[in-house]
Design a protein around this motif. Structure first.
Motif: not given
Length: 308
Positions: A73-85, A87-101
């Motif tokens: 799920f985090a990898a899929s979310l991280a593929r979403r493009p960046s937007n004005p709110r 700017s780095y997109g959702y890359y950090r979702a993978e790091i949050l998933a790693a911390l949750a694990n």
């Protein structure tokens, strides 16, 4: 003399990373099918043999499946493009998933340790032979899962490392269950089960602590472990035309995606384009950093607060 900015994005590396991420997603799906399938087998076997160890291992495999699902799920979310709110997109979702694990691994260790303590006080009888056979098959499944993931010391994705440590923990649990089952079947030593579980929990905890530390370092914008900020600064300062370096920041956006920003004070006679080109090439070739932001400043720039 105006101050200039340079941005390097590393498009070729980004495309290679995307291809690698697609392969890893396929592997994660395959591992999810393996783990979820055998989880059902272990749960049924544990119920039929009245083996709490197998039921506990099935529960551990359930957390493995949850960890893999979270990683996907985090990898899929991280593929979403960046937007004005964002700017780095959702890359950090993978790091949050790693911390949750990592956190779930620590909770598993606490649960295993408590159950091991309780069983050491009052070891319950267990059907050793069936437990040993089912646990051995579970070990084989975990070995196959680890081979499918193909994670080694050069795998930088904390998200995948989190899943890998879950699989390792489950594999070690299977080893402990096989050993304990043999001792209980052969010698009647029912205390072997909780003792093996306690030893395994220590190994799982070491992996969880390391994963937590690495995840928090990324979230705190810490300098990547593989880099020494002092070495990067010295290399930039040694470039022809550079008088001084200040406001150097190196951080990890997500696994395999590092960024750098820096201000370079240059000699008034220096060719700005050459300095920028040399700095970007050096950072890419020597340190493997593609995404850089460089601000060039003249020696008399009033915004500079550094001394040189």
């Amino acid at each position: 003399m105006d101050h200039h900015h340079s941005h390097g994005h590393g498009d070729a590396n980004h495309l290679r990373n995307q291809a690698g991420e697609a392969r890893m997603r396929t592997r994660l799906v395959a591992v999810l099918v393996l783990v979820a399938g055998y989880m059902v087998v272990e749960a049924v076997a544990g119920w039929l043999t009245n083996s709490l160890a197998l039921l506990a291992d099935a529960g551990h495999m359930l957390t493995d499946a949850g960890a893999i699902g979270l990683a996907l799920f985090a990898a899929s979310l991280a593929r979403r493009p960046s937007n004005p709110r964002k700017s780095y997109g959702y890359y950090r979702a993978e790091i949050l998933a790693a911390l949750a694990n990592a956190v779930t691994l620590i909770l598993i260790v606490v649960g295993i340790s408590w159950e091991a303590y309780r069983r050491l006080l009052h070891p319950p009888p267990v059907m050793g032979m069936p437990m040993m056979l089912v646990a051995a098959a579970g070990l084989a499944v975990n070995v196959v899962a680890m081979r499918v993931l193909d994670v080694d010391k050069d795998t930088h994705s904390l998200n995948v490392q989190g899943v890998f440590w879950h699989i390792i923990g489950d594999a070690l649990g299977s080893v402990g269950a096989v050993t304990a089952g043999l001792l209980m079947w052969w010698k009647g030593w029912f205390w072997a089960d909780p003792l093996a579980s306690a030893a395994i929990s220590v190994i799982i905890l070491l992996g969880a602590v390391r994963l937590t530390r690495d995840s928090v370092n990324v979230l705190m914008e810490g300098t990547p472990e593989r880099l020494a900020a002092e070495e990067v600064e010295a290399a930039l300062a040694a470039l022809p035309g550079v008088v001084a370096v200040h406001d150097l920041h190196v951080w990890t956006v997500t696994s395999n995606y590092e960024s750098l920003s820096v201000h370079l004070i240059v000699d008034d006679a220096a060719d700005v384009a050459e300095v920028l080109s040399a700095a970007r090439a050096m950072l890419r070739e020597r340190f493997g950093i593609d995404h850089v932001t460089i601000q060039i400043e003249p020696s008399d720039f009033v915004g500079c607060e550094c001394a040189f």
